[in-house]
Design an enzyme around this catalytic site. Structure first.
Site, PDB file in Angstrom:
ATOM      1  NE  ARG A 179      -0.529  10.800  10.059  1.00  8.25           N
ATOM      2  CZ  ARG A 179      -0.940   9.711   9.402  1.00  8.25           C
ATOM      3  NH1 ARG A 179      -2.013   9.084   9.808  1.00  8.25           N
ATOM      4  NH2 ARG A 179      -0.310   9.298   8.307  1.00  8.25           N
ATOM      5  N   PRO A 180      -0.020  16.675  11.436  1.00  8.60           N
ATOM      6  CG  PRO A 180       1.794  17.594  12.572  1.00  8.60           C
ATOM      7  CD  PRO A 180       0.838  16.438  12.594  1.00  8.60           C
ATOM      8  CB  ILE A 181       0.453  19.111   6.271  1.00  5.99           C
ATOM      9  CG1 ILE A 181      -0.421  20.366   6.344  1.00  5.99           C
ATOM     10  CG2 ILE A 181      -0.399  17.859   6.207  1.00  5.99           C
ATOM     11  CD1 ILE A 181      -1.248  20.588   5.073  1.00  5.99           C
ATOM     12  CG  ASP A 182       4.571  21.100  10.844  1.00 11.00           C
ATOM     13  OD1 ASP A 182       4.114  19.953  10.589  1.00 11.00           O
ATOM     14  OD2 ASP A 182       5.456  21.286  11.686  1.00 11.00           O
ATOM     15  CB  CYS A 212      -6.050  10.319  11.830  1.00  8.41           C
ATOM     16  SG  CYS A 212      -4.435   9.655  12.045  1.00  8.41           S
ATOM     17  CB  ILE A 218       6.438   7.152  14.605  1.00 13.58           C
ATOM     18  CG1 ILE A 218       7.799   6.475  14.446  1.00 13.58           C
ATOM     19  CG2 ILE A 218       5.999   7.847  13.322  1.00 13.58           C
ATOM     20  CD1 ILE A 218       8.933   7.432  14.055  1.00 13.58           C
ATOM     21  CE  LYS A 260      -1.768   1.637   4.011  1.00 14.93           C
ATOM     22  NZ  LYS A 260      -1.521   3.065   4.285  1.00 14.93           N
ATOM     23  CG  ASN A 261       2.195   2.662   3.542  1.00 11.17           C
ATOM     24  OD1 ASN A 261       1.039   2.969   3.239  1.00 11.17           O
ATOM     25  ND2 ASN A 261       2.563   2.422   4.779  1.00 11.17           N
ATOM     26  CG  ASP A 313       2.852   1.594   9.493  1.00 14.16           C
ATOM     27  OD1 ASP A 313       3.152   1.799   8.305  1.00 14.16           O
ATOM     28  OD2 ASP A 313       2.492   2.504  10.264  1.00 14.16           O
ATOM     29  NE  ARG A 352      -7.574   4.030   5.054  1.00 13.80           N
ATOM     30  CZ  ARG A 352      -7.129   5.174   5.548  1.00 13.80           C
ATOM     31  NH1 ARG A 352      -7.626   5.647   6.673  1.00 13.80           N
ATOM     32  NH2 ARG A 352      -6.185   5.856   4.937  1.00 13.80           N
TER      33      ARG A 352
HETATM   34  C1  EPZ Z   1       3.705   7.210   6.279  1.00 16.60           C
HETATM   35  O1  EPZ Z   1       2.855   8.192   6.844  1.00 16.60           O
HETATM   36  C2  EPZ Z   1       2.858   5.949   6.162  1.00 16.60           C
HETATM   37  N1  EPZ Z   1       1.715   6.189   5.285  1.00 16.60           N
HETATM   38  C3  EPZ Z   1       2.365   5.526   7.542  1.00 16.60           C
HETATM   39  O2  EPZ Z   1       1.647   4.299   7.392  1.00 16.60           O
HETATM   40  C4  EPZ Z   1       3.575   5.275   8.434  1.00 16.60           C
HETATM   41  O3  EPZ Z   1       3.138   4.947   9.720  1.00 16.60           O
HETATM   42  C5  EPZ Z   1       4.443   6.542   8.481  1.00 16.60           C
HETATM   43  O4  EPZ Z   1       4.818   6.931   7.143  1.00 16.60           O
HETATM   44  C6  EPZ Z   1       5.718   6.314   9.283  1.00 16.60           C
HETATM   45  O5  EPZ Z   1       6.436   5.276   8.720  1.00 16.60           O
HETATM   46  C7  EPZ Z   1       1.895   6.090   3.950  1.00 16.60           C
HETATM   47  O6  EPZ Z   1       2.981   5.837   3.466  1.00 16.60           O
HETATM   48  C8  EPZ Z   1       0.677   6.320   3.102  1.00 16.60           C
HETATM   49  P1  EPZ Z   1       5.493  10.677   8.506  1.00 16.60           P
HETATM   50  P2  EPZ Z   1       3.349   9.750   6.916  1.00 16.60           P
HETATM   51  O7  EPZ Z   1       5.323  11.957   7.785  1.00 16.60           O
HETATM   52  O8  EPZ Z   1       4.115  10.085   5.711  1.00 16.60           O
HETATM   53  C9  EPZ Z   1       5.008  13.978  11.886  1.00 16.60           C
HETATM   54  C10 EPZ Z   1      -0.154   2.822   7.664  1.00 16.60           C
HETATM   55  O9  EPZ Z   1      -0.660   2.283   8.655  1.00 16.60           O
HETATM   56  N2  EPZ Z   1       4.836  15.004  10.853  1.00 16.60           N
HETATM   57  O10 EPZ Z   1       6.778   9.926   8.342  1.00 16.60           O
HETATM   58  O11 EPZ Z   1       2.163  10.570   7.268  1.00 16.60           O
HETATM   59  C11 EPZ Z   1       3.809  13.048  11.968  1.00 16.60           C
HETATM   60  O12 EPZ Z   1       2.779  13.656  12.741  1.00 16.60           O
HETATM   61  C12 EPZ Z   1       0.234   4.292   7.711  1.00 16.60           C
HETATM   62  O13 EPZ Z   1       0.074   2.249   6.578  1.00 16.60           O
HETATM   63  C13 EPZ Z   1       4.798  16.345  11.243  1.00 16.60           C
HETATM   64  O14 EPZ Z   1       4.895  16.661  12.423  1.00 16.60           O
HETATM   65  O15 EPZ Z   1       4.322   9.678   8.164  1.00 16.60           O
HETATM   66  C14 EPZ Z   1       4.392  11.830  12.643  1.00 16.60           C
HETATM   67  O16 EPZ Z   1       4.432  12.046  14.036  1.00 16.60           O
HETATM   68  C15 EPZ Z   1      -0.090   4.942   9.045  1.00 16.60           C
HETATM   69  N3  EPZ Z   1       4.625  17.300  10.290  1.00 16.60           N
HETATM   70  C16 EPZ Z   1       5.823  11.792  12.091  1.00 16.60           C
HETATM   71  O17 EPZ Z   1       6.072  13.093  11.524  1.00 16.60           O
HETATM   72  C17 EPZ Z   1       4.501  16.985   8.962  1.00 16.60           C
HETATM   73  O18 EPZ Z   1       4.371  17.915   8.131  1.00 16.60           O
HETATM   74  C18 EPZ Z   1       6.060  10.736  11.025  1.00 16.60           C
HETATM   75  O19 EPZ Z   1       5.136  10.945  10.040  1.00 16.60           O
HETATM   76  C19 EPZ Z   1       4.537  15.614   8.587  1.00 16.60           C
HETATM   77  C20 EPZ Z   1       4.711  14.646   9.552  1.00 16.60           C
END
Ligand code: EPZ
Length: 427
Positions: free
Chosen positions: A121-124, A116, A327, A22-23, A305, A397
């Site tokens: 899940r911020p996007i900053d 969620c 994480i 998926k990822n 995960d 999903r």
């Molecule tokens: C990806 O999510 C995966 N999703 C997640 O899998 C996985 O758990 C995660 O990476 C970590 O490996 C997909 O690939 C579709 P991150 P992503 O940005 O990209 C913080 C599953 O179950 N953060 O590496 O969203 C965030 O809040 C899913 O398959 C910010 O603070 O993960 C988290 O604490 C769940 N600001 C940390 O970084 C931002 O702008 C890691 O998130 C972006 C992220």
């Protein structure tokens, strides 16, 4: 709402082929928007997140066809660059479409995905990284408009090795003018998959090692065919199932080389693990032992995960154990449902403390999110009696058919789909 029933307390025995990732599939599908031509994806998992991503691509004007595990995307002509709120709510990872849309159209409209069930899940960092490439943002009522008069290459050191931010920055950099140098990038295997796909479509994307990625932007992209490798988290989930239920299994195509931390934990818990060229053999016939403390982290650490599926197995292990989740700040939601089965898990800060040695009792439980739903299914495999897991749309999903797969491994499991209300009955 449909549900899965599991008659527990049966050891597993069998073989199953692990589905496509998926990822890996989701960012590659987003990347097809960069290609003014036809992209053919093979071994694409038949899961609802892929369906949602295909809906989004169609909404942008791409022609998308799915025949089983083959997905064809013709993004020759795009008609829009707006991600609908209903799509953003369904799938937080839709934010990586912004990078692809900016790389292709220099504009994107998307939404701040809400929090969620696994935490904030911020996007900053997404916005900051795109801003480094020349993107400006404005917005109203939650919708963010991203524009770039000129998308230009830059040096970007990510504040955290975020998977999604790395993917977004690479996608935008491919469409930018000049050289982009990204450092402190995520090193998850899905990043490599995206870079391999982009190179196959003509982009100049080089993984320099040490978390550095260099992109020479502006290369013309062309049609290509790409194979989605097997899903390491699905393989790790079934590994946790064998740990919990006992028995043996061969996981065909399992990317064991991407699961070293999980395999190390499984061996600590008493499993025999044999890696082979075409998959992974795992057996647990003796006692299930405590792994001590597991700590999640960025790749190649123990994957967040797999935290919930392993938490389920640890309930049974002899001796106390704990998991530290580093994480996400809200990813122990499944503990409440496992405690209804008798797990006695206690949460303290970023740790879940598991007393272990518990015989879980089957009962009706409810999935709250994807990996928690998979964890409840794992718990059902080893519980006494029948477990019913509700809200199985969460599981679909990311898992094509967890019932099909676990049945192939010998589980006594089935779908409990409620008979739909007798609509339209003449009264
Ligand atoms: C990806 O999510 C995966 N999703 C997640 O899998 C996985 O758990 C995660 O990476 C970590 O490996 C997909 O690939 C579709 P991150 P992503 O940005 O990209 C913080 C599953 O179950 N953060 O590496 O969203 C965030 O809040 C899913 O398959 C910010 O603070 O993960 C988290 O604490 C769940 N600001 C940390 O970084 C931002 O702008 C890691 O998130 C972006 C992220």
């Amino acid at each position: 709402m449909d549900a899965i029933w599991i008659e527990g307390n049966r050891t597993l025995s069998g073989e199953v082929t692990v589905q496509g990732s998926k990822n890996a599939a989701l960012p590659v599908l987003a990347a097809t928007l960069l290609v003014p031509g036809v992209t053919r994806l093979l071994n694409c998992p038949e899961i609802s997140d892929v369906s949602c991503m295909c809906e989004i691509l169609r909404h942008m004007g791409a022609r998308v066809e799915r025949r089983g595990k083959e997905v064809t995307v013709d993004a020759s002509e795009l008609t829009g660059c707006r991600i609908l709120p209903e799509h953003a709510v369904r799938m937080r990872s839709s934010v990586i479409l912004a990078g692809a849309l900016l790389g292709r159209c220099r504009e994107a409209f998307f939404f701040q995905p809400g929090g969620c069930v696994i935490g904030d899940r911020p996007i900053d960092m997404h916005l900051w990284a795109l801003g480094r490439l020349g993107v400006f943002f404005s917005g109203r009522e939650g919708e963010i408009r991203a524009q770039a008069l000129r998308l230009r290459g830059a040096f970007v050191r990510l504040p955290f090795p975020s998977v999604g931010v790395t993917q977004n920055a690479v996608l935008a950099a491919v469409g930018a003018e000049g050289t982009t140098r990204l450092t402190n990038c995520a090193r998850e295997p899905e990043i490599g998959a995206l870079c391999r796909f982009l190179r196959g479509a003509g982009a100049d994307v080089r993984e320099e090692g040490g978390g550095e990625i260099r992109v020479e932007g502006g290369r013309p992209l062309h049609a290509s065919t790409f194979w989605i490798d097997a899903d390491r988290i699905v393989a790790g989930t079934y590994l946790a199932g064998v740990l919990a239920a006992g028995g043996k299994a061969f996981l065909r195509q399992a990317p064991w080389y991407e699961l070293k931390a999980a395999l190390k934990a499984a061996r600590r818990m008493g499993a025999v693990v044999r890696t082979e060229s075409h998959g992974l053999y795992v057996e647990r016939t003796g006692r299930l032992l405590s792994p001590g403390e597991l700590v999640t982290g960025v790749y190649p650490a123990f994957p967040t995960d797999l935290q919930s599926p392993f938490l389920a197995a640890m309930c049974l292990a002899e001796g106390k154990s704990s998991i530290r989740e580093r994480i996400f700040n809200g990813r122990f939601g499944v503990a409440g449902q496992l405690n209804r089965m008798g797990a006695d898990i206690r949460i303290g800060g970023d740790r879940a403390f598991v007393p272990g040695g518990r015989r879980l009792s089957g009962c009706r439980v409810a999935a709250g999110e994807l990996r928690g739903g998979a964890a409840l299914t794992v718990a059902g495999l080893c519980a006494q009696g029948r477990t019913v897991v509700e809200n199985c749309h969460f599981i679909r999903r990311g898992y094509e058919d967890i019932v099909r797969d676990l049945k192939e491994l010998g589980a006594d499991i089935g779908n409990e789909t409620e008979v739909p209300p007798d609509e339209g009955r003449q009264v």
